[in-house]
Design a protein around this motif. Structure first.
Motif: not given
Length: 459
Positions: A381-382, A433-434, A455-459
């Motif tokens: 996800v973002a 947060p990421p 997994t959280v990625v930076a936009v």
């Protein structure tokens, strides 16, 4: 048997990879979550490597087993092996061999390295075994326990590299015997489904980075599914990913041929050995059918692109269809209520291993199902946007439900509030947060647990 050498082979991601003392894959993972350009370049391999070992800047050293959760978005996860000794029934220090390896490489090459290592370790243990087991009935052999894709290494070692002569037992834990449909998505540049909105550009960059990295990894290529796993909208017949008459969109033909050759080599060896008699070693395959798992890919009516992943029963990563070890000529399956990433944990494995090491059938001693399941609509996800997590299970609130989240590698757990919206269904909304985050749910009466990572990625 109790005096056998216990060898553990982890799966994809299950070994830390180093260069000059630095954990290269951990650094690549952080860059990937930050959407950094060329995030995976340090862990890349040269094109066309095949079964050869990498040299120069492409070579990485295998270190300790992974002890915290890790994942490749859209492919698979590994929760690590912090309690693997206990899960295997606490073998003696001299009797336990954790086989770490570079999981990017061909399973053939790794199987050859396993053969060389086993030759040395078994000779050593046979010279020492009298000290610990003076009353044993025979000489020790190898009890090989393999998690996830480590089972592809283990079975290749046994059937194609002469391991049959040394093994007493093979235990596989969530092994994709017939491959993963997720590998086809990843290698065709569609590992992570594309969303509309501001995250679409992030997803497109991530898919491109993952494909560019994975297409040169023999291990990923050899994961391509060889069972019927493709359906086309409006048509009823299932297809094989390896069907050259209907090429899979975006999937390199060379990769398909390599995957097919890898599987055919193994099957040919099995057929040759079977003509001489039954397997000289026992096989036990631990799996699960309690979690929705990718089973097939749905293509658009013109077969130009993937429109959906179709789910079936499995362990959350490997479908039941792929988990079946039909090559044994028997029914070695042991079903349990744990996810693929957790099948090497003490909760899932210890009772079975104690029985196997004592020479007893493990079927009646397997841990039962947990009766609780987390569901993430996406495993990537973002950052900056809340995402939904669902929890399924009967009467969870009366069973002392506890739910937490934490960043992988840290111990600062935070509670997650789930609210019931239908009978046996609960939902929570999370924004973090990421990073790589783990969500865990636990209940009592009877005890149950499920864990998932996102997994959280930076936009």
């Amino acid at each position: 048997m109790e005096h056998d050498l216990v060898v553990f082979v982890p799966g994809f991601l299950g070994t830390r990879l180093y260069r000059d003392g630095e954990d290269v894959w951990a650094r690549c993972g952080r860059r990937l979550m930050d959407s950094a350009p060329a995030a995976l370049s340090e862990a890349a391999l040269p094109s066309g490597l095949g079964d050869a070992p990498p040299e120069g800047p492409f070579r990485l050293d295998a270190g300790a087993l992974l002890d915290v959760p890790d994942s490749v978005p859209g492919l698979l996860s590994c929760m690590g092996y912090p309690d693997i000794r206990a899960a295997l029934g606490d073998p003696l220090d001299a009797q336990f061999v954790p086989f770490g390896y570079d999981w990017r490489l061909s399973h053939r090459l790794v199987a050859r390295r396993l053969k060389a290592r086993m030759g040395r370790e078994l000779d050593r243990w046979r010279a020492e075994v009298d000290t610990y087991y003076p009353d044993r009935a025979d000489d020790p052999r190898v009890l090989l326990v393999c998690h996830a894709t480590g089972g592809l290494v283990g079975r290749h070692y046994l059937e194609c590299e002469g391991g049959r002569e040394t093994a007493r037992t093979l235990v596989t834990l969530g092994t994709p015997q017939q491959g993963l449909v997720q590998a086809a998505r990843l290698l065709s540049g569609q590992a992570v489904p594309r969303d509309a909105g501001p995250a679409a550009a992030v997803t497109a960059r991530l898919n491109e980075a993952l494909r560019g990295w994975a297409v040169d990894l023999p291990a990923v290529v050899e994961m391509l599914p060889v069972h019927p796993s493709v359906r086309v909208e409006g048509k009823s017949r299932e297809r094989y990913i390896t069907d050259s008459r209907h090429p899979f969109p975006g999937l390199p033909g060379g990769a398909v041929r390599e995957a097919l050759a890898f599987q055919e080599e193994f099957r040919a060896a099995c057929d040759e050995h079977r003509s001489a008699g039954p397997l000289p070693y026992a096989v036990h395959c631990l799996g699960s059918v309690d979690f929705p798992s990718p089973e097939a890919l749905l293509l658009a009516s013109d077969a130009s692109r993937i429109t959906d992943t179709l789910l079936g029963p499995g362990d959350g990563t490997v479908s039941r269809r792929s988990a079946l070890a039909d090559w044994t000529g028997t029914d070695p399956m042991l079903w349990s209520g744990f996810r693929n990433a957790d099948l090497a944990s003490g909760l899932a494995l210890r009772d079975a291993m104690l029985a196997i090491r004592a020479g007893r059938p493990p079927g009646g001693t397997l841990a039962g199902g947990e009766g609780i399941a987390l569901h993430f609509p996406r495993d990537l996800v973002a950052a900056g946007r809340p995402f939904v997590i669902e929890l399924l299970g009967h009467d969870l609130l009366r069973r002392n439900l506890r739910t937490f989240t934490w960043r992988s590698g840290r111990n600062d757990r935070q509670p997650v509030v789930f609210r019931q919206y239908e009978p046996d269904r609960y939902r929570a909304e999370l924004e973090v947060p990421p990073g790589r985050w783990v969500v865990e749910a636990l209940v009592d009466r009877p005890k149950g647990r499920d864990r998932r990572d996102v997994t959280v990625v930076a936009v």
